[in-house]
Write a protein that holds these residues in place. Structure first.
Motif, PDB file in Angstrom:
ATOM      1  N   GLY A  47      89.238  65.990  79.491  1.00 10.26           N
ATOM      2  CA  GLY A  47      90.459  66.985  79.999  1.00 10.26           C
ATOM      3  C   GLY A  47      89.539  67.839  81.055  1.00 10.26           C
ATOM      4  N   HIS A  48      90.263  68.893  81.562  1.00 11.61           N
ATOM      5  CA  HIS A  48      89.407  69.967  82.109  1.00 11.61           C
ATOM      6  C   HIS A  48      89.343  71.238  80.993  1.00 11.61           C
ATOM      7  CE1 HIS A  48      87.715  72.901  84.510  1.00 11.61           C
ATOM      8  NE2 HIS A  48      88.639  73.808  84.579  1.00 11.61           N
ATOM      9  N   LEU A  49      90.584  71.715  80.791  1.00  8.90           N
ATOM     10  CA  LEU A  49      90.722  72.965  80.092  1.00  8.90           C
ATOM     11  C   LEU A  49      90.749  72.516  78.708  1.00  8.90           C
ATOM     12  CD1 LEU A  49      90.230  76.091  80.363  1.00  8.90           C
ATOM     13  CD2 LEU A  49      92.833  76.203  80.778  1.00  8.90           C
TER      14      LEU A  49
ATOM     15  N   MET B 140      82.780  73.843  82.678  1.00  8.48           N
ATOM     16  CA  MET B 140      83.517  72.718  81.981  1.00  8.48           C
ATOM     17  C   MET B 140      83.344  71.393  82.893  1.00  8.48           C
ATOM     18  SD  MET B 140      86.809  74.957  80.602  1.00  8.48           S
ATOM     19  CE  MET B 140      87.075  75.937  81.948  1.00  8.48           C
ATOM     20  N   LEU B 141      83.573  71.424  84.082  1.00  9.61           N
ATOM     21  CA  LEU B 141      83.400  70.562  85.155  1.00  9.61           C
ATOM     22  C   LEU B 141      81.895  69.819  84.707  1.00  9.61           C
ATOM     23  CD1 LEU B 141      84.387  72.029  88.456  1.00  9.61           C
ATOM     24  CD2 LEU B 141      85.886  70.200  87.310  1.00  9.61           C
ATOM     25  N   HIS B 142      81.058  70.549  84.616  1.00  8.84           N
ATOM     26  CA  HIS B 142      79.503  69.920  84.428  1.00  8.84           C
ATOM     27  C   HIS B 142      79.564  68.995  83.025  1.00  8.84           C
ATOM     28  CE1 HIS B 142      75.080  70.123  83.386  1.00  8.84           C
ATOM     29  NE2 HIS B 142      75.025  69.753  84.563  1.00  8.84           N
ATOM     30  N   ALA B 143      80.360  69.763  82.130  1.00 11.52           N
ATOM     31  CA  ALA B 143      80.361  68.970  80.923  1.00 11.52           C
ATOM     32  C   ALA B 143      80.872  67.714  80.974  1.00 11.52           C
ATOM     33  CB  ALA B 143      81.036  69.830  79.770  1.00 11.52           C
ATOM     34  N   ASN B 144      82.140  67.481  81.589  1.00 12.78           N
ATOM     35  CA  ASN B 144      82.737  66.327  81.779  1.00 12.78           C
ATOM     36  C   ASN B 144      81.965  65.379  82.687  1.00 12.78           C
ATOM     37  OD1 ASN B 144      85.576  66.517  80.541  1.00 12.78           O
ATOM     38  ND2 ASN B 144      85.798  68.350  81.796  1.00 12.78           N
ATOM     39  N   MET B 145      81.081  65.711  83.518  1.00 14.10           N
ATOM     40  CA  MET B 145      80.583  64.790  84.196  1.00 14.10           C
ATOM     41  C   MET B 145      79.193  64.270  83.687  1.00 14.10           C
ATOM     42  SD  MET B 145      80.823  66.702  88.017  1.00 14.10           S
ATOM     43  CE  MET B 145      82.218  67.041  88.856  1.00 14.10           C
TER      44      MET B 145
ATOM     45  N   PRO C 282      93.659  64.259  76.567  1.00  8.96           N
ATOM     46  CA  PRO C 282      93.446  65.228  75.551  1.00  8.96           C
ATOM     47  C   PRO C 282      94.366  66.544  75.764  1.00  8.96           C
ATOM     48  CG  PRO C 282      91.187  64.650  76.058  1.00  8.96           C
ATOM     49  CD  PRO C 282      92.415  64.048  77.283  1.00  8.96           C
ATOM     50  N   GLY C 283      94.527  67.404  74.707  1.00  5.57           N
ATOM     51  CA  GLY C 283      95.104  68.726  74.840  1.00  5.57           C
ATOM     52  C   GLY C 283      94.450  69.544  75.920  1.00  5.57           C
TER      53      GLY C 283
END
Length: 470
Positions: free
Chosen positions: A132-134, A150-155, A93-94
């Motif tokens: 993504g990350h950011l 943000m890292l937590h959300a992705n995991m 993603p963006g």
């Protein structure tokens, strides 16, 4: 499947760009304002002066020998692992937008809730291969600790692979520490990827160098990219931009391989031209498409996977301009053989904003690209001579078994794009693609369920974020 890539540079052109880059590296150098990086270069025989490293062609070519042409990023759900460099584009993603373009209020500051929503959409959308990350920069949480959330959300909200934090040594280190929790130990194989940008012209920021060093030591893949702007941070001519960008990227690749030979690294670009009336980057321009194509050529020349392109536009909403610019960019990217497609969904307003509707629309566009890349299979079965002989002149193929067996799988089917006739469209309320996309993302979020995660792991991740945000 596509077998030949679009190329605008001749072999002689590529060699001229290479030689100009080598002269820049040897005579002008690249600035690395970080003591450890300079010391590392010095230990390996690279001439330095202050914060500038001067690499000769030997150092560059030695580094390229150890960088792999292909690698796999392993997701916590093995079915969602992705391979970079195998000839198939990986869509992500963006990245980096500080704003959201809302269908109701227009431009607004992105929030942590937006970020979590977009992670959930990246998880649900079938053609986004990574999260993504950011994705957006959440403006309602402290900037110093936003990367942890943000890292937590992705995991937690997705089991796809994800891009890690490159917010200096701290962000990169936190990425590795949280990965160790998620995978119950430090993996000895790629599980994330970091995005490192040069600072054109011919420089890197200390923050980016620190993140590069951390990723390389952990042997986690790195995208090294440049956003050089023709007419501003690079020469106004595209050939000059390419030579400068190439020097910046090769210097970063060399540092990565000196630190940890064999660390996967992607040769990337977001470079384009400056809009000379406004001073903003033009990412919906044909010049960006040309740079993407040249980037893919140069990456192949050096035996490296490539990053570039995406569904890019300068439009401020998912309108007709966004559609034709994004399709030009994405189609060029796919036809050029780019391996890692960042900004494959959601970006509007020259990287400044993210649109939920465009994210859904762009994902559908990525699905079109996947079907397009499959090409035309020519076999005795698909040529269907016996069937044509049976049906004969004036016949009809609609009820033939050959048709019935393939009618649901032979053609690509859209989720958003309309295929209804004009009368049905009128009766259904004259919905356009943007309104359909709005309904689609709302439905996906309403249906989202976090993928299973071990309770102990989930508790440890939450505790880690809590300890570092208070």
């Amino acid at each position: 499947m596509l077998r030949n890539w679009t190329e605008f540079l001749s072999p002689a052109d590529v060699e001229e760009i290479h030689q100009t880059s080598m002269k820049l590296l040897a005579n002008v150098g690249v600035r690395f304002p970080q003591d450890e990086a300079i010391a590392t270069f010095e230990r390996h025989g690279v001439k330095t002066e202050g914060q500038t490293a001067y690499l000769d062609e030997k150092h560059v070519m030695q580094a390229l020998e150890t960088a792999p042409a292909q690698f796999t990023i392993h997701a916590r759900n093995p079915d969602k692992s992705v391979t970079v460099g195998n000839g198939e584009p990986v869509f992500a993603p963006g990245y980096g937008a500080p704003f959201v373009v809302d269908a109701e209020v227009g431009k607004r500051e992105a929030t942590l809730q937006d970020y979590e929503n977009l992670v959930q959409l990246a998880h649900a959308l079938p053609n986004q291969d990574l999260s993504g990350h950011l994705l957006v920069g959440p403006g309602d949480v402290p900037a110093q600790t936003a990367h942890l959330r943000m890292l937590h959300a992705n995991m937690v909200h997705s089991d796809k692979s994800f891009i890690g934090s490159s917010e200096g040594a701290t962000g990169a280190r936190h990425t590795m520490e949280m990965i160790e929790i998620l995978f119950d130990g430090q993996p000895q194989y790629p599980v994330t990827i970091g995005l490192i940008n040069s600072l054109s012209p011919l420089s890197y920021s200390a923050e980016m160098v620190e993140a590069l060093i951390t990723y390389a030591r952990a042997r986690q893949p790195i995208v090294i990219a440049a956003m050089a702007l023709a007419g501003s941070t690079a020469p106004i001519t595209l050939a000059g931009l390419l030579a400068q960008k190439n020097a910046e990227l090769l210097a970063g690749v060399a540092l990565t391989q000196i630190i940890s030979p064999g660390t996967p690294v992607i040769y990337g670009s977001t470079s384009t031209n400056l809009h000379m009336k406004t001073g903003s980057p033009s990412i919906g321009s044909p010049e960006l498409a040309l740079v993407v194509t040249a980037t893919a050529q140069l990456a192949r020349h050096y035996g490296l996977p490539s990053r570039g392109g995406g569904a890019l536009t300068d439009a401020n909403s998912p309108d007709a301009q966004a559609g034709f610019e994004s399709m030009m960019s994405l189609l060029t990217t796919v036809n050029s053989g780019i391996d890692f497609v960042l900004h494959a969904g959601g970006i509007v307003s020259s990287y400044l904003a993210f649109s939920y509707e465009k994210f859904v629309l762009d994902d559908e566009m990525c699905g079109m690209m996947r079907r397009y890349r499959r090409g035309i299979a020519v076999t005795p079965d698909t040529l269907a001579y016996d069937l044509m002989a049976k049906v004969g002149p004036g016949g009809n193929f609609m009820m033939e078994r050959h048709t019935v067996e393939r009618c649901r799988t032979e053609f690509w089917q859209p989720e958003i794009a309309s295929r209804v006739d004009l009368a049905a469209w009128q009766e259904c309320g004259r919905l356009d693609a943007t309104k359909n996309a709005h309904q689609r993302w709302e439905q996906l979020l309403a249906e989202h369920q976090d993928p299973p995660l071990d309770a102990t792991t989930a508790r440890q991740l939450k505790s880690f974020v809590g300890q570092h945000t208070h």
